[in-house]
Write a protein that holds these residues in place. Sequence first.
Motif, short mmCIF file in Angstrom:
data_model
loop_
_atom_site.label_atom_id
_atom_site.label_comp_id
_atom_site.label_asym_id
_atom_site.label_seq_id
_atom_site.Cartn_x
_atom_site.Cartn_y
_atom_site.Cartn_z
N TRP A 1 -22.28 23.46 12.44
CA TRP A 1 -22.19 22.00 12.58
C TRP A 1 -22.16 21.34 11.21
O TRP A 1 -21.38 20.41 10.98
CB TRP A 1 -23.40 21.48 13.38
CG TRP A 1 -23.36 20.00 13.62
CD1 TRP A 1 -22.86 19.36 14.70
CD2 TRP A 1 -23.85 18.98 12.74
NE1 TRP A 1 -22.97 17.99 14.56
CE2 TRP A 1 -23.58 17.73 13.36
CE3 TRP A 1 -24.47 18.98 11.49
CZ2 TRP A 1 -23.92 16.51 12.77
CZ3 TRP A 1 -24.79 17.77 10.89
CH2 TRP A 1 -24.53 16.55 11.53
N LEU A 2 -22.98 21.81 10.30
CA LEU A 2 -23.04 21.23 8.96
C LEU A 2 -21.70 21.35 8.24
O LEU A 2 -21.21 20.39 7.64
CB LEU A 2 -24.15 21.91 8.15
CG LEU A 2 -24.44 21.32 6.78
CD1 LEU A 2 -25.15 19.99 6.93
CD2 LEU A 2 -25.30 22.29 5.97
N PHE A 3 -21.10 22.52 8.29
CA PHE A 3 -19.80 22.73 7.64
C PHE A 3 -18.73 21.85 8.27
O PHE A 3 -17.90 21.27 7.58
CB PHE A 3 -19.39 24.20 7.72
CG PHE A 3 -19.86 25.04 6.57
CD1 PHE A 3 -21.22 25.10 6.24
CD2 PHE A 3 -18.97 25.78 5.81
CE1 PHE A 3 -21.66 25.88 5.17
CE2 PHE A 3 -19.40 26.56 4.75
CZ PHE A 3 -20.74 26.61 4.43
N SER A 4 -18.74 21.77 9.59
CA SER A 4 -17.69 21.03 10.29
C SER A 4 -17.80 19.53 10.11
O SER A 4 -16.78 18.84 9.93
CB SER A 4 -17.74 21.36 11.79
OG SER A 4 -16.70 20.71 12.49
N ASN A 5 -19.02 19.01 10.10
CA ASN A 5 -19.21 17.56 10.10
C ASN A 5 -19.51 16.96 8.74
O ASN A 5 -19.28 15.76 8.54
CB ASN A 5 -20.32 17.20 11.08
CG ASN A 5 -19.93 17.45 12.51
OD1 ASN A 5 -19.25 16.64 13.14
ND2 ASN A 5 -20.33 18.60 13.05
N LEU A 6 -20.03 17.75 7.80
CA LEU A 6 -20.38 17.21 6.49
C LEU A 6 -19.52 17.79 5.36
O LEU A 6 -18.96 17.06 4.56
CB LEU A 6 -21.86 17.45 6.21
CG LEU A 6 -22.85 16.79 7.19
CD1 LEU A 6 -24.28 17.08 6.77
CD2 LEU A 6 -22.62 15.28 7.26
N LEU A 7 -19.43 19.12 5.30
CA LEU A 7 -18.69 19.73 4.20
C LEU A 7 -17.19 19.54 4.33
O LEU A 7 -16.51 19.16 3.36
CB LEU A 7 -19.02 21.22 4.11
CG LEU A 7 -18.24 22.00 3.04
CD1 LEU A 7 -18.55 21.47 1.65
CD2 LEU A 7 -18.53 23.50 3.13
N ALA A 8 -16.63 19.80 5.51
CA ALA A 8 -15.19 19.77 5.68
C ALA A 8 -14.56 18.43 5.29
O ALA A 8 -13.54 18.42 4.58
CB ALA A 8 -14.82 20.14 7.12
N PRO A 9 -15.11 17.28 5.71
CA PRO A 9 -14.49 16.01 5.31
C PRO A 9 -14.56 15.77 3.80
O PRO A 9 -13.59 15.29 3.19
CB PRO A 9 -15.31 14.96 6.07
CG PRO A 9 -15.97 15.69 7.17
CD PRO A 9 -16.22 17.07 6.65
N VAL A 10 -15.69 16.13 3.18
CA VAL A 10 -15.86 15.90 1.75
C VAL A 10 -14.95 16.82 0.93
O VAL A 10 -14.37 16.41 -0.09
CB VAL A 10 -17.34 16.11 1.34
CG1 VAL A 10 -17.50 16.06 -0.17
CG2 VAL A 10 -18.21 15.07 2.02
N ALA A 11 -14.81 18.06 1.36
CA ALA A 11 -14.04 19.06 0.61
C ALA A 11 -12.53 18.95 0.84
O ALA A 11 -11.75 19.67 0.19
CB ALA A 11 -14.51 20.46 0.98
N GLY A 12 -12.11 18.08 1.73
CA GLY A 12 -10.69 17.95 2.01
C GLY A 12 -10.14 19.00 2.95
O GLY A 12 -8.92 19.14 3.10
N TRP A 13 -11.03 19.74 3.61
CA TRP A 13 -10.58 20.81 4.51
C TRP A 13 -9.79 20.27 5.69
O TRP A 13 -8.80 20.87 6.09
CB TRP A 13 -11.78 21.61 5.02
CG TRP A 13 -12.37 22.53 4.02
CD1 TRP A 13 -12.08 22.60 2.69
CD2 TRP A 13 -13.38 23.52 4.26
NE1 TRP A 13 -12.85 23.57 2.09
CE2 TRP A 13 -13.65 24.16 3.03
CE3 TRP A 13 -14.08 23.92 5.38
CZ2 TRP A 13 -14.58 25.18 2.90
CZ3 TRP A 13 -15.02 24.94 5.27
CH2 TRP A 13 -15.26 25.56 4.04
#
Length: 290
Positions: A39-51
């Motif tokens: 959940w953390l990767f999908s909702n927080l990291l992915a938008p910030v990293a441009g994924w």
Amino acid sequence: MSDGEKLPLGDRLANAAFVAVMSVARLLPYERRIPALGWLFSNLLAPVAGWRRRIRDNLALARPDLTRDEVEAVVRAVPNNAGRSVAEIYSGHEFTDRIRSSDPLEGPGLLELEAAFASGRPVIIACAHFGNYDAMRTALSARGWPVGALYRPMNNEAFNRHYIPAITAIAEPLFPRGRAGLAAMLRFLKGGGWLALGYDQFDRHAPELQFFDLPSRTVLTPAELAIRYNALILPVHGIRQPDGLSFRVHVGEPVDHDEPAVMMQALNDDLEALVRRHMEQWFWVHRRWK
């Protein structure tokens, strides 16, 4: 000056944030920890990293037939799988014990692997950024099979100090990219070792083959090494199951020795078929097409 102070400030801060997150995650039981990191990767990291943008761009190229809802489902599921995989790597024996106890190996190439081990024949395991790569390494090494892997150290040295021990604990040996690592890897393979090699990332020096009916530069190294050392070569992938926690490790059909480009195209075709069945499990973040 300490080693930590010599590292770039940005690297130290990024690593500190990661370590803090993992420290909190380890307080959770395994069954909650893995989906929490997803959940953390999908909702927080992915938008910030441009994924999210990069996944949409790749899907527009490779799967223009998908509906908007289907695209958005993949956009959210791919980082979730990546987060789960990271959490599993850092869960140590909790992760590997689950794989070993379930003995998830299956597929048409399994008998060929058993025969290769019995005869001492080298093996090239063609693998990709799909499902969880380390589920595959764990399942094979649990049989007592000599599974080695080539890896690329992270650019962040602070991160390497815990990442490399974590992946080493799953299965050994590991060979870092570079002259010394390559020499050790070739000695291992020549002596009957099994080597896991990825082939699903863009390499500007590689020839153009096809992947999702698009020109995709694909390394020939796995096929070339198989020919040079008379090694069995076949695809092996750890496929995450619907519960999000367990795996099947599928051993595909061996690839007949032929021209290296022909062999690698067969592996591209095999991976494409697998990805089409499990769109959310391939790492669509990579710049596979340029």
